[in-house]
Write a protein that holds these residues in place. Sequence first.
Motif, short mmCIF file in Angstrom:
data_model
loop_
_atom_site.label_atom_id
_atom_site.label_comp_id
_atom_site.label_asym_id
_atom_site.label_seq_id
_atom_site.Cartn_x
_atom_site.Cartn_y
_atom_site.Cartn_z
N VAL A 5 2.30 1.80 -3.40
CA VAL A 5 1.32 2.34 -4.35
C VAL A 5 1.06 3.81 -4.08
N LEU A 6 1.03 4.17 -2.79
CA LEU A 6 0.70 5.54 -2.45
C LEU A 6 1.83 6.50 -2.76
N ILE A 17 1.08 11.56 -16.58
CA ILE A 17 -0.01 11.02 -17.39
C ILE A 17 -1.32 11.43 -16.71
N ARG A 18 -1.93 12.53 -17.28
CA ARG A 18 -3.07 13.08 -16.55
C ARG A 18 -4.31 13.16 -17.45
N LEU A 19 -4.42 12.20 -18.37
CA LEU A 19 -5.54 12.26 -19.31
C LEU A 19 -6.89 12.13 -18.62
N LEU A 20 -6.93 11.54 -17.44
CA LEU A 20 -8.20 11.29 -16.77
C LEU A 20 -8.72 12.50 -16.00
N ARG A 21 -8.00 13.66 -16.18
CA ARG A 21 -8.44 14.82 -15.42
C ARG A 21 -9.86 15.25 -15.84
N GLY A 22 -10.73 15.56 -14.87
CA GLY A 22 -12.12 15.92 -15.18
C GLY A 22 -12.25 17.36 -15.60
N LEU A 74 3.66 8.35 -13.57
CA LEU A 74 2.22 8.58 -13.51
C LEU A 74 1.89 10.05 -13.26
N GLY A 75 2.87 10.81 -12.72
CA GLY A 75 2.65 12.23 -12.49
C GLY A 75 2.48 12.99 -13.80
N VAL A 111 0.84 -1.21 0.00
CA VAL A 111 0.00 0.00 0.00
C VAL A 111 0.86 1.24 0.00
#
Lengths: 687, 97
Positions: free
Chosen positions: B20-21, B92-97, B89-90, B17
């Motif tokens: 992952v965090l 890759i922010r395509l999922l930003r709303g 991953l910092g 954990v």
Amino acid sequence: MSMSTTASQLIWLVPALPFLGFVANGLLSLVPAWRGERVDRAPSGRRTTVSAIGVGVMLVALALSIWLATSVSGSELSITSSLGQWMTAGAFQVDWALRVDRLSVLMMLVITGVGSLIHVYSVGYMADDAGFARYFAYLNLFVGFMLMLVMGANLPVLFIGWEGVGLASYLLIGFWFGETANAVAGKKAFVVNRIGDFGLLLAMFILFTNLGSLDFDVIARQQGAMATPLVTAICLFMFLGCAGKSAQLPFYVWLPDAMAGPTPVSALIHAATMVTAGIYLIVRNAALFSAAPVASLVIVLVGAFTALWAASVGLKQWDIKKVLAYSTVSQLGYMFVAVGAGAYTAGMFHLVTHAFFKALLFLGAGAVIHSMHRALHDAHRHDDAQDMRNMGGLMRRMPATGALMWIATLAIAGIPPLAGFFSKDAILSAVAERAMESPLAESSLGPIPGRAILWLAYGIGLITAFMTAVYMTRLMRYTFHGRFRSGDDVETAVHDAPWVLRTPLIVLGALTLVGGWLQLPEVLPLGRAGWLADWLAPIASSSGALLAGTSHLSHTSEFVLIGIAIAVSAAGIATAFLLLKPDALTTKAAAPAEHGIGLILANDYFVDTAIARGVVAPIVSTARKVLWRGLDLGLIHSVLVQGSAQVFRVVSSIASRAQGGFAGSYVWAITLGAVALVGIFVLRAGR
Amino acid sequence: MIREALLVSAILFSIGVLGVLTRRNALILFMCVELMLNAVNLSFVALSRLHGVTGQVFVLLVMTVAAAEAAVGLAIVISVFRHYRTVDLGRIRLLRG
């Protein structure tokens, strides 16, 4: 038996034929648009086809009606034919059932007979119109629905016809919809009729909840099971429908406006047939109405006041069709007085004779308008072709039309031995007879005794007869006598009606001459008395007897009544001859303004203005301010539509920040959530 | 015995954990997820001593799914790397709303 079997199979053909004509002519009316033609006048070949279909279906329907009339003339009194179930709900069932009996066949003969003549007339009258096929399609549609109305064996089938004729009437009033006024008149007729139809629907609902059936036979048989106040309510609601359809106070306002339609339409729908549907409905349900004396007295009262009201307005109208329109309203009032007083035969008799002479008057007026219109058009004048002030002396130019219209005028005025004399006398003496002694006279409408109402109706009937004689003579004198007021060039261009217009006029003239023989009074030794009463006896006599009592007028008093009626009519005609000065008249353009009582009458007691200000304007402003600006814009649009969108916009702009796109932050959320969940479970388990 | 096994399992899970965090490298993250799965497996196996064979059957199922997941996940990581030239991953922010 075999004859009636064939008859019941052929019943459906009678309304089906005009409907077929409607479909055929309706398709033909689409041809120009389909081919992209732009013509003012349909090509003569197509016009021949349309006329052949339109008139042909009417003639076949007429022949069938005559044949059906012979079928019900013997011991067999009615033929019913059901095409199948329409709707069932529990024990309630409505069939697509038509019924031919002596009452409906009488109406069928009037509809198809007068209808055929008017169709023939229309071939000539509408020949120059681009919408020739459309016109005949609508006219056939009307006849089909009208036949359904009178042939329906139950109220729902009648109601289809009832609404259908309203639709056809709307389409034909607004036939020349290019002019806003005509479209508005059609709309007005439709809306006013709908108010009345609401009453008819309510009557049907009450009948359904109490009897569980809307079949005329069942209603007549079982109406005794209902309490009198209930029957009265049903009758009054039904009469509301009749008042709308048959143009009685206060719903008559649509009929004068309905004159916007082509004149043959006015003759067929707004004089001879559709507007008499209310009379038919009451006679059809005679068993109900005769069991409700209060409702009957209301009908007498409304009919009498309508007769007087409309006749007085007719005195000051200048538009030749408007005079006839108010005259129709007035005569319908007469018929309601008759059926209200339980004199169902007299009411039907006047309905038939009125169909003859009023159709004749309208068609004659149509011939005049047609001729005037053409003459004014050829002279490049834009004067009103329907205003009597622009006419005068037409007897010289149109002797045949003038003579035939004089016959109809004398008939409606009540001069013997023309049809109108007998039918009007039948009504007046029936009312007088009932006023002297009858169960109806003994009953009362609230505090007013029935006797007073009946005497009042009789008195109003006489005054109306006097006025009728006056305004009809006035119409004839201003139109056909004196000097022509629109100039010599126009006068020489006016010609009498061509044969296609004249033939129906002659037939109607003949019917007006002999129509009275349908129901001769017993005291006059002219032939077999009371034929129509015998014919309708299976339908109306038992009900009529309920209100009429059993005593009969003595011969002396009948002679007195006839004498009074003739004297009043003659006085009316004489008054019109003595008081009116056609030579002092000026054309519409040069006419001085009306004032005083003339102004009030010419404007129909300002009823339209009052309705426009008192009813229409508040409804429109409520609709505009409360419903549109307040409810629609204020609540629905701003709060519900825009407001909910605003709420979602704000909430989502906050919530979307949580979606940063960092996988890490999502993992944090998941982990914290998981920890929280586990924590909750652990804490709970520990408790 | 079970106590120690569960302790090891808990430690391994917490390491997973935390990894992952805190980590941003997709591959490391992936390995941490596997570590968490295996920590769970360990506790399954340990607890099957008390509750019968069901736990061990479950472990087999988890290993199968984990294998499939590893195959798919690694393929995604490779595609992501081919596209972005990074597995951070910092970034890759395509999922930003």
